[in-house]
Every structure is written in structure tokens, then in C-alpha cells.
Scaffold this active site. Structure first.
Site, mmCIF file in Angstrom:
data_model
loop_
_atom_site.group_PDB
_atom_site.id
_atom_site.type_symbol
_atom_site.label_atom_id
_atom_site.label_comp_id
_atom_site.label_asym_id
_atom_site.label_seq_id
_atom_site.Cartn_x
_atom_site.Cartn_y
_atom_site.Cartn_z
ATOM 1 N N CYS A 1 0.850 -1.097 -0.171
ATOM 2 C CA CYS A 1 0.081 -0.131 -0.025
ATOM 3 C C CYS A 1 1.052 1.195 0.010
ATOM 4 C CB CYS A 1 -1.154 0.097 1.126
ATOM 5 S SG CYS A 1 -2.376 1.263 0.889
ATOM 6 N N HIS B 1 -3.589 -5.747 1.196
ATOM 7 C CA HIS B 1 -2.803 -5.848 2.429
ATOM 8 C C HIS B 1 -2.807 -7.337 2.832
ATOM 9 C CE1 HIS B 1 -2.413 -1.811 3.867
ATOM 10 N NE2 HIS B 1 -3.373 -1.568 2.956
ATOM 11 N N GLU C 1 -1.012 -8.603 5.094
ATOM 12 C CA GLU C 1 -0.828 -8.693 6.473
ATOM 13 C C GLU C 1 -2.097 -8.668 7.472
ATOM 14 O OE1 GLU C 1 -0.386 -6.130 4.792
ATOM 15 O OE2 GLU C 1 -0.905 -4.241 6.270
#
Lengths: 229, 82
Positions: free
Chosen positions: A87, A204, A206
Site C-alpha cells: 500500500c 494488504h 498482513e
């Protein structure tokens, strides 16, 4: 695998990345402060996390690219070290010139925060080697400036070189205008440099890598890097 | 000296803000509006020895930081100040 997570003023996904790599994937993980120039020789992976580095002033990533840590990361990348930008981290890598292209405001002009599907365009990189072909990953996006832009000629060069790593798609892996959330050219969600050791992506991973959150599709990217190290 | 700098999107780069304002102006009855390009305007006060030096330095500033030349182009004028 020895990992470093870069912390800029305004990073806000740094702790998520740290948590996943250290506690979920059980890897040695360190913080990298933006003001420090560090010898990264002993590291296997550097992650530039999401957030709003320097408030996204001027352009997302435009100020962060002049941080001292970027000099260390550039050297690390030149020597083949693996760098993952997520990002805002992707935006920083583009501003640095470590990756080609740019990110502009979403076509809808809105901040988009939702789960999307991405297909693996190149399963033959250290970021995607464990994904397998035809795999579709469900990963959340959360951005306002996530529309990938590169001129048409350079886009076909990227495609020829296998530098397009992820594209937005539907649940069955079809890439179309309907499944493109932000107006990115070619539905591009993630790109790599020519050597494929630097990769940036808007989704994302994560945020979908901890089994507590049920969806663990993002783990496969970190797992690929671990298998490769 | 004052540098007045305009940074705008290059031809072919999608400008969703410009498009929206374009439609809004058409809706308000300004049918003569053919295109809208929204960019940034910066004013930078300079202590430069000469206009030539300012010209070189401002160009550098634009290329290095103020514009992302992958997607944006820039132009500027230098205005003498007291």
C-alpha cells in the site's frame, strides 16, 4: 528469515506486519527507523508497510523517499535483497524509482476499504512461488491513491518481463473492468522490478494472515518468501 | 523572487477530479466546457542571485520532488519581488 519493518512517521500497518512475521510466521523481525542508515546485509527481507507516511503530503510517498533508510534499502535492493512494499510502501517504492509506474487517485474518487480478489500473474517469483497457478487470493484493500498508472508501451514491457505479479479479478479469477476496484491500468494490483526482488502491491496481505481472523490467504506471500530464503 | 509553479497531470492520465468537475459544470449549463484538468499550484519564495540560477534550481526542485514526472508535467514562471 531475518526481516526488517520500516517505520516512517505516519506508518500505521507496521505493527500488523511485525506481528505476522514475528508471531504468526515465527521469523526474526526487527524495526527499521526511517532516520537511520542501516547495513542491511544480514537481512533477507525488508517490508515497507502501509499508512500515511509524512501525511501523504504533496503525493503519497513523495517525502518518505528522501528518508535516510531509503538509501540503505536502495543498496540492499541493488544487491538482490528482497523488498516488499504494501500500500503506502508500494507508493514509496514507486516514488523512489525502485519500481516502475505511479499510483493516482481511485477512479471513484473514494477511499475504498473492502476485500478484493487477486490472481497471480507470475507464480514464478520469490513472493508468489508457493501460490501455485490459477490460485485466487482474497485480500483486503484500503486506499485512496491506489489506481496504478503506467503508459501503454511500458505496461506491455512489464507484461513481457513477467513483472505484473497480481491483478484484480473476480472470485473465479476472471479479470474484467467490473472486478477492477480502482481503475488501475490492466487491473494491476502488484508489480515487481525486472530482477523480481522488489515487489509492491496495494492489497494488504498482513491483514489476512493471522488464523484468528479466519482468512489466511495473505500468509502465502510471506510463506513464499520464507521458503525462498 | 517568487516562483509560481503549476503541476498538472500529463495527457492520458486519468484525472477523476477533473472529470467530475467537468460533468458538474456541464450540468450547470456550461456546455462549452470541453475538459477540466485539476492540478496543484505552488508559490515558492526564493533568495536567488539571478533569474538564470533560479530557473535551473526551480526546474531541479520540480523534477526531484514537486512533480512526479511519470504522471505529471510542470511549468513555472519567475516573478521579481522587492
Amino acid at each position: 528469515m531475518k526481516c526488517g519493518i520500516v517505520v516512517f512517521p505516519g506508518s500505521n500497518c507496521d505493527h500488523d506486519c511485525y506481528h505476522i512475521l514475528k508471531h504468526v510466521m515465527d521469523q526474526e523481525t526487527h524495526w527499521l527507523w526511517h532516520k537511520d542508515e542501516v547495513n542491511l546485509e544480514s537481512f533477507d527481507l525488508v517490508v515497507l508497510p502501509g499508512g500515511f507516511s509524512y501525511g501523504d503530503y504533496l503525493r503519497a510517498g513523495a517525502i518518505a523517499r528522501f528518508s535516510p533508510i531509503i538509501n540503505s534499502i536502495t543498496r540492499f535492493a541493488e544487491e538482490g535483497g528482497k523488498v516488499l512494499g504494501i500500500c503506502n510502501g508500494f507508493q514509496v517504492l514507486l516514488e523512489c524509482g525502485l519500481l516502475p509506474g505511479a499510483l493516482i487517485q481511485n477512479q471513484s474518487r473514494k477511499f475504498i476499504c473492502k476485500n478484493v480478489f487477486v490472481c497471480i500473474d507470475n507464480p514464478d517469483t520469490s513472493f508468489t512461488q508457493d501460490c501455485g497457478e490459477n490460485r485466487v487470493l482474497e485480500i483486503p484493500i484500503a486506499h485512496h491513491q491506489g489506481s496504478y498508472y503506467i503508459d501503454p508501451l511500458s505496461l506491455s514491457e512489464l507484461e513481457e518481463n513477467g513483472q505484473v505479479i497480481f491483478r484484480y479479478c473476480d472470485t473465479s479469477g476472471n479479470v474484467s473492468a467490473e472486478s477492477n476496484p480502482n481503475g488501475s491500468v490492466g487491473s494491476v494490483a502488484g508489480v515487481a522490478n525486472k530482477q523480481k526482488n522488489v515487489m509492491g502491491m496495494m492489497p494488504h496481505p498482513e491483514r489476512c494472515a493471522d488464523p484468528l481472523l479466519s482468512n489466511t490467504d495473505g500468509q502465502i506471500i510471506f510463506q513464499s518468501l520464507i521458503s525462498n530464503s | 523572487m517568487l516562483a509560481q509553479i503549476h503541476v498538472t497531470f500529463k495527457e492520458g492520465v486519468l484525472d477523476p477530479q477533473g472529470k467530475t468537475v467537468h460533468h458538474a459544470l456541464n450540468d450547470l449549463g456550461y456546455e462549452e466546457v470541453l475538459d477540466v484538468n485539476i492540478g496543484k499550484y505552488l508559490e515558492i519564495k526564493l533568495d536567488s542571485a539571478s533569474e538564470e540560477e533560479a530557473e535551473i534550481r526551480v526546474r531541479e526542485m520540480c523534477e526531484q520532488l514537486l512533480a512526479n514526472t511519470v504522471i505529471e508535467s510542470f511549468r513555472f514562471t519567475l516573478v521579481p519581488t522587492d
